[in-house]
Design an enzyme around this catalytic site. Structure first.
Site, PDB file in Angstrom:
ATOM      1  N   LYS A 104      55.894  35.946  24.031  1.00  0.00           N
ATOM      2  CA  LYS A 104      55.060  36.926  24.736  1.00  0.00           C
ATOM      3  C   LYS A 104      55.772  37.408  25.995  1.00  0.00           C
ATOM      4  CE  LYS A 104      50.306  37.396  26.547  1.00  0.00           C
ATOM      5  NZ  LYS A 104      49.043  36.677  26.851  1.00  0.00           N
ATOM      6  N   SER A 125      44.859  38.986  24.748  1.00  0.00           N
ATOM      7  CA  SER A 125      45.963  39.810  25.185  1.00  0.00           C
ATOM      8  C   SER A 125      47.279  39.538  24.450  1.00  0.00           C
ATOM      9  CB  SER A 125      46.194  39.597  26.689  1.00  0.00           C
ATOM     10  OG  SER A 125      46.619  38.267  26.945  1.00  0.00           O
ATOM     11  N   SER A 136      43.071  34.498  24.954  1.00  0.00           N
ATOM     12  CA  SER A 136      44.156  35.400  24.544  1.00  0.00           C
ATOM     13  C   SER A 136      45.112  34.877  23.484  1.00  0.00           C
ATOM     14  CB  SER A 136      44.975  35.816  25.759  1.00  0.00           C
ATOM     15  OG  SER A 136      44.323  36.863  26.410  1.00  0.00           O
TER      16      SER A 136
HETATM   17  N1  GLN Z   1      40.290  38.886  27.319  1.00  0.00           N
HETATM   18  C1  GLN Z   1      40.237  38.052  28.485  1.00  0.00           C
HETATM   19  C2  GLN Z   1      40.590  38.859  29.698  1.00  0.00           C
HETATM   20  O1  GLN Z   1      40.738  40.022  29.552  1.00  0.00           O
HETATM   21  C3  GLN Z   1      41.165  36.898  28.337  1.00  0.00           C
HETATM   22  C4  GLN Z   1      42.561  37.269  28.560  1.00  0.00           C
HETATM   23  C5  GLN Z   1      43.494  36.110  28.465  1.00  0.00           C
HETATM   24  O2  GLN Z   1      43.159  35.060  27.926  1.00  0.00           O
HETATM   25  N2  GLN Z   1      44.664  36.305  29.035  1.00  0.00           N
HETATM   26  O3  GLN Z   1      40.718  38.386  30.785  1.00  0.00           O
END
Ligand code: GLN
Length: 488
Positions: A80, A155, A179
């Site tokens: 990532k 994400s 995410s």
């Molecule tokens: N979707 C969640 C957010 O927008 C989690 C994101 C994540 O785990 N990095 O914060």
């Protein structure tokens, strides 16, 4: 055409050990597949095939000299874009870091190198890991390989899509509120978030430091376990990392830990907002465990409904502080339009950050500001403790907890991008796990009528990864959803 790119780590490790293939052949298969499909999937922000092949060559030479480093030696792992890889771009899918190249390896990457893994490519994500669809990337939108009109989740959407599409054997993502697990569910792969502190965060660009964890995406539970074994451990460079406790030879333990387990099912996770096909798939999975002799226990996690609001106070507060370092002075985008220090900060940040990142910085600054700190931030911290208390109580009765990973399967591109609150609800089943610092894994549990993957979440006790993996592995052994691949 080679199919090496769609095999598991354990299959490839056996083939490598038997001299049936080489790391160069595997890496080339992954590169060829990426060239063939990434125009459609758009999982990669950048890649360096020559560098990957050089690492593969070194692996083959080690093996020929009788010095193989173990099951990950020679396996291409995608990364990532939020994890530092020496001499590779590190952009967090943001314009803010458009020209930044990392001078060092994150600890998890250094550990993968010690295990001989081939570090392969930079995977797309929501900018600074804020989002649930990968649509917040400043560069491109990744498609879900099962249906290119839909999003891969986020994400870590690029990391999930790359495994599903055969563009990497496994990948790393990060999980602050879901995410890793949510995109794994939406792309039909395995994705796992460890106990907070088990993997060093050194070299992970911080979003919300008390929640962020690095974790693997893979085709099977065993592969995820192998990656975890290679990466875990206390790190002097991350003061929040913790020495592992209990069984950490997770892959070997899959053979010995066979249940039957006591499994908790929280009623709060099956109410309003869950898609009927997701609900049916998870209920079938629960029935399967019952048929295997597991005791299914109805449990309650009464503060679950507060998890999303608490998260959006804690996470944004930490983000507003962490992202203060991107100021236009040091390694970031620098505005051309500024002629004094203050406008240099404001214009560089205004130009460099996307809308969602700005929204979070504003929200986080607000909840930390004097006069509001007690009303929001402090209260959120107290409720966070109650959420952990719910889990502690539940784990007095059960070995692991079963829930859906995501309330819905993959949704269409654009469907939630104008509605931040709808997007935030994508993580309603994953967020409380981060707030409580627990480990959890998402594994494929079936498909919708229209062919979109569904994920089952198994939540473990703190440092209970070995049992969590074993519970997930048992289901995987009894079903073939994990082995299905999208046609691209
Ligand atoms: N979707 C969640 C957010 O927008 C989690 C994101 C994540 O785990 N990095 O914060």
């Amino acid at each position: 055409m080679s199919t090496l790119n769609s095999k598991t780590i354990s299959e490839l490790a056996a083939m490598l050990a038997a001299g049936e293939t080489t790391s160069v052949a595997i890496t080339q298969a992954v590169i060829d597949r990426t060239v063939a499909v990434d125009g459609q999937v758009k999982a990669f922000l950048s890649s360096d095939p020559a560098d990957a092949l050089a690492q593969a060559q070194a692996s083959d030479e080690r093996r020929a000299a009788g010095q193989s480093l173990g099951p990950l030696d020679g396996i291409p792992i995608g990364i990532k874009d939020t994890l530092a890889v020496k001499d590779q771009p590190l952009r967090c899918a943001s314009k803010m870091l458009e020209h930044y190249v990392s001078p060092f390896d994150a600890t998890c990457i250094a550990k993968l190198r010690v295990a001989g893994a081939v570090i392969w490519g930079r995977l797309n994500m929501d900018e600074f890991a804020m989002g649930s669809s990968t649509e917040n990337s400043a560069y491109q939108t990744t498609a879900n390989p099962w249906n290119l009109e839909t999003i891969p989740g986020g994400s870590s959407g690029g990391s999930a899509a790359a495994v599903a599409a055969g563009e990497a054997i496994a990948t790393l993502g990060t999980d602050t509120g879901g995410s890793i697990r949510q995109p794994a569910a939406l792309c039909g792969v395995v994705g796992m978030k460890p106990t907070y502190g088990l993997i060093s965060r050194y070299g992970l660009v911080a979003f919300a430091s008390s929640l962020d964890q690095v974790g693997p995406f893979a085709r099977t539970v065993e592969d995820a376990a192998l990656l975890m074994e290679a990466m875990l451990g206390q790190d002097p460079l991350d003061s929040t990392s913790i020495a592992p406790q209990g069984e950490t030879r997770y892959a070997a333990a899959l053979q010995t830990k066979r249940g039957p387990w006591k499994l908790g099912v929280p009623k709060e996770f099956f109410g309003e907002g869950i898609d009927p096909e997701v609900k049916a798939s998870i209920e079938q999975a629960i029935d399967w465990y019952r048929d295997q002799g597991c005791e299914i226990v109805d449990i309650s996690l009464p503060h679950s409904e507060l998890a999303v609001p608490v998260y959006y106070i804690v996470a944004t507060a930490e983000a507003s502080s962490n992202l203060a370092r991107f100021d236009g002075v040091r390694y970031t985008h620098r505005s051309e339009a500024a002629n004094d220090a203050l406008t240099l900060f404001t214009k560089s940040r205004g130009e460099g950050f996307g809308d969602e990142v700005k929204r979070r910085i504003i929200l986080g600054t607000y909840v930390l500001s004097s006069g509001y700190y007690d009303a929001y931030y402090l209260r959120a911290q107290k409720v966070r403790r109650l959420i952990l208390g719910d889990f502690e109580k539940a784990f007095e009765q059960v070995d692991a907890i079963l829930t859906p990973t995501s309330p819905t399967p993959a949704f269409k591109r654009g469907e939630r991008s104008d509605d931040p609150l709808a997007m935030y609800l994508s993580d309603v089943y994953t967020i409380s796990v981060n707030l409580a610092g627990l480990p959890a894994i998402s594994i494929p549990s079936g498909f919708t009528q229209s062919g979109l993957p569904i994920g089952l979440q198994v939540i473990g006790k703190a440092f209970g990864e070995a049992d969590m993996f074993a519970v997930a592995h048992a289901f995987e052994q009894g079903h073939d959803y994990w082995a299905k691949t999208p046609t691209l």
